[in-house]
Design an enzyme around this catalytic site. Structure first.
Site, PDB file in Angstrom:
ATOM      1  N   ASP A 136       0.850  -1.184   0.000  1.00  0.00           N
ATOM      2  CA  ASP A 136       0.000   0.000   0.000  1.00  0.00           C
ATOM      3  C   ASP A 136       0.888   1.236   0.000  1.00  0.00           C
ATOM      4  OD1 ASP A 136       0.943   0.185   2.635  1.00  0.00           O
ATOM      5  OD2 ASP A 136      -0.855  -0.745   3.449  1.00  0.00           O
TER       6      ASP A 136
ATOM      7  N   ASP B 268       1.137   5.270   1.437  1.00  0.00           N
ATOM      8  CA  ASP B 268       0.659   6.298   2.352  1.00  0.00           C
ATOM      9  C   ASP B 268       1.213   7.645   1.924  1.00  0.00           C
ATOM     10  OD1 ASP B 268      -0.562   4.285   3.774  1.00  0.00           O
ATOM     11  OD2 ASP B 268       1.032   4.114   5.264  1.00  0.00           O
TER      12      ASP B 268
ATOM     13  N   ASP C  77       8.063   6.461  14.531  1.00  0.00           N
ATOM     14  CA  ASP C  77       8.600   5.440  15.426  1.00  0.00           C
ATOM     15  C   ASP C  77      10.016   5.002  15.085  1.00  0.00           C
ATOM     16  OD1 ASP C  77       7.829   4.292  13.061  1.00  0.00           O
ATOM     17  OD2 ASP C  77       6.353   2.921  13.931  1.00  0.00           O
TER      18      ASP C  77
END
Length: 522
Positions: free
Chosen positions: A44, A46, A127
């Site tokens: 996918d 983003d 992160d």
């Protein structure tokens, strides 16, 4: 390192180009950039942009705003969804008067993450360094604010900033580190690994829906064996799934309820309440509809009659003992778990889709159930056996009602596909649910690989035939009058034989009165 721009989805490029055309900054970010740099095909794409969620909704008609703790936009292109987020700043930098009630400097758990910022601030608050890279899909240029390119080349998972703070802000990042290390075949930096072990118990502060979803993601991506090894090595498995750890160590099936001692707050508020749901409301299309899904079944055999639903099980006081005939044997070889995880990875790599949660649970339970479910094992109460085996998963992972029921039916149907030592005629089950039939195909392949059973020797899984639709007759459509109230009546036969054609002198009336409006021309 170079990026093959042909691997980028053209629709993702359209999203970026439209945002830039209206004066906003926009980049591809996150896992898609990481996978492209590692030579993997992204699943996918983003997008990160300077546009806020309301501005995104005005720019894209095919947009839906989701989330509460972390608001972002889903932009739809047919079946594809492009997750588009606004540049964020570190929420810990908000002023004191904007802090949530009861929040102190010692409490680092992020409960709200809608403080917008710049692209550099957005990269710094992420992160891991491998996920903090920004890609321009038009030029192929990568912007690196967090030295992520060096970690990509070293194939290492490292937190951005102090790992102690990062894992206390969001303990789910511990499971994400395991996922990236296992799926992308990366190593974990020493300090990051040490802090992961230190803060393992912090996972209990997260919403159970998020924990369960990350657990299933670890096992659905084709790296279930490596993921489980890391969970055991980092002592995370006893925190997430105490029952599975007990089975792995040959201690049988625990019958007590609850997630375990690590769950220190009231379970009634943890599952039913809304206080700690966090990001669990983001993208929960599968979980939100889990309790309303189809409960497709099959024709039960004689030993299936009278089985209770999994969610209506007897209280733990009435549960059978650990080594009773209705529970898996504690003497099962724990190494069989790794054999089934290898089989799950092999089948996943050969399929175009990912296994469902029900398939993953069945693969975890089958190492202890195979001998008991095999024909000639002497087990007559297969329903109780399966129910008691699945109880810890339901209670500790809080799986949905649909996944629990589908797993139960998969395990019961699987008995008809396990070869018997003695030749006998068995009627294969009739499956009334196509999704359940597809899941059964997965489980049959996994068991065949794990138990070294010739796949061609197993009965074929045949779903119920598709409903036969009545043929549509190719006839001319019945003429309708204005407003579609009733068809226009046919003219009298004597009028059709007349030398002069009649003309309509009506005043707009319809139905049976329309014939009175026809008059011969004078």
């Amino acid at each position: 390192m170079t990026i093959d721009l042909s691997q980028i989805d053209p629709d993702a490029v359209k999203v970026v180009q439209r945002l830039r055309r209206f004066g906003y900054e926009a980049f591809l970010v996150g896992g898609c950039v990481r996978d492209l740099l590692l030579g993997r095909k992204p699943k996918d794409f983003d997008v990160s942009t300077s546009a806020t969620p309301p501005e995104l909704r005005r720019l894209f008609r095919n947009c839906r705003i989701i989330g509460r703790r972390f608001r972002l936009a889903h932009i739809f292109f047919g079946p594809k969804i492009f997750e588009t987020s606004t540049f964020r700043a570190n929420p810990r930098e908000i002023e004191e008067d904007e802090k949530l009630p009861g929040e102190t400097s010692e409490d680092l758990l992020i409960r709200r993450d809608n403080v917008f910022g710049t692209a550099e601030q957005d990269a710094q608050r992420r992160d891991f360094t491998i996920n903090g890279l920004f890609l321009d899909p038009e030029s192929g240029q990568v912007t690196d604010y967090v030295t992520g390119m060096a970690d990509i080349e070293a194939r290492m998972v490292r937190t951005i900033g102090d790992p102690d703070i990062r894992f206390r802000e969001d303990p789910i990042r511990i499971l994400r580190a395991v996922k990236f290390a296992a799926r992308c075949e990366l190593s974990i930096e020493d300090e990051t690994m040490r802090r992961m072990v230190e803060h393992a118990q912090e996972i209990s502060k997260c919403a159970q829906a998020r924990v369960s979803e990350e657990f299933f993601r670890l096992l659905r991506a084709g790296a279930a064996h490596r993921s489980m090894e890391l969970l055991v090595e980092l002592k995370l498995l006893p925190v997430m799934m105490p029952a599975l750890e007990a089975w792995r160590q040959g201690q049988g099936v625990p019958t007590e309820r609850g997630r375990g001692a690590h769950r220190q707050h009231d379970e009634r508020t943890s599952f039913n309440g809304q206080a700690e749901r966090g990001e669990a409301d983001q993208g929960e299309d599968a979980r939100g509809e889990a309790d309303q899904g189809e409960q497709g079944g099959y024709e039960r055999g004689e030993d299936d009659q009278g089985e209770n639903d999994l969610m209506e099980m007897a209280p733990p006081e009435a549960a059978p003992e650990t080594n009773s005939p209705t529970t898996p044997s504690a003497s099962a070889d724990p190494q069989r778990l790794w054999t089934y995880l290898d089989a799950l990875d092999q089948v996943t790599s050969s399929e175009e889709t990912s296994p469902s949660n029900a398939v993953v649970i069945a693969a975890l339970v089958m190492p202890w159930l195979y001998e008991a479910l095999a024909p000639g094992s002497g087990s007559r109460d297969a329903g109780s056996l399966v129910t008691n085996s699945l109880r810890p998963f339901i209670e500790q992972l809080r799986i949905s009602r649909r996944d629990a029921e589908n797993t139960r039916q998969l395990l019961l149907m699987l008995r008809h596909f396990i070869p018997s030592r003695e030749p006998q005629r068995r009627r294969p089950p009739r499956i009334n649910n196509r999704d359940l039939a597809a899941d059964l195909t997965w489980v049959v392949k996994i068991v065949a690989r794990a138990e070294a059973i010739p796949l061609e020797g197993l009965p074929a899984v045949e779903a119920a035939p598709a409903p036969v639709l009545a043929p549509v007759l190719e006839t001319a459509p019945t003429p309708k009058v204005a407003g579609a109230l009733s068809p226009i009546p046919s003219l009298p036969s004597e009028w059709l034989r007349a030398s002069e054609r009649p003309r309509f002198l009506g005043n707009g009336c319809f139905g049976s009165n329309i014939a009175s409006s026809w008059r011969y021309a004078e």
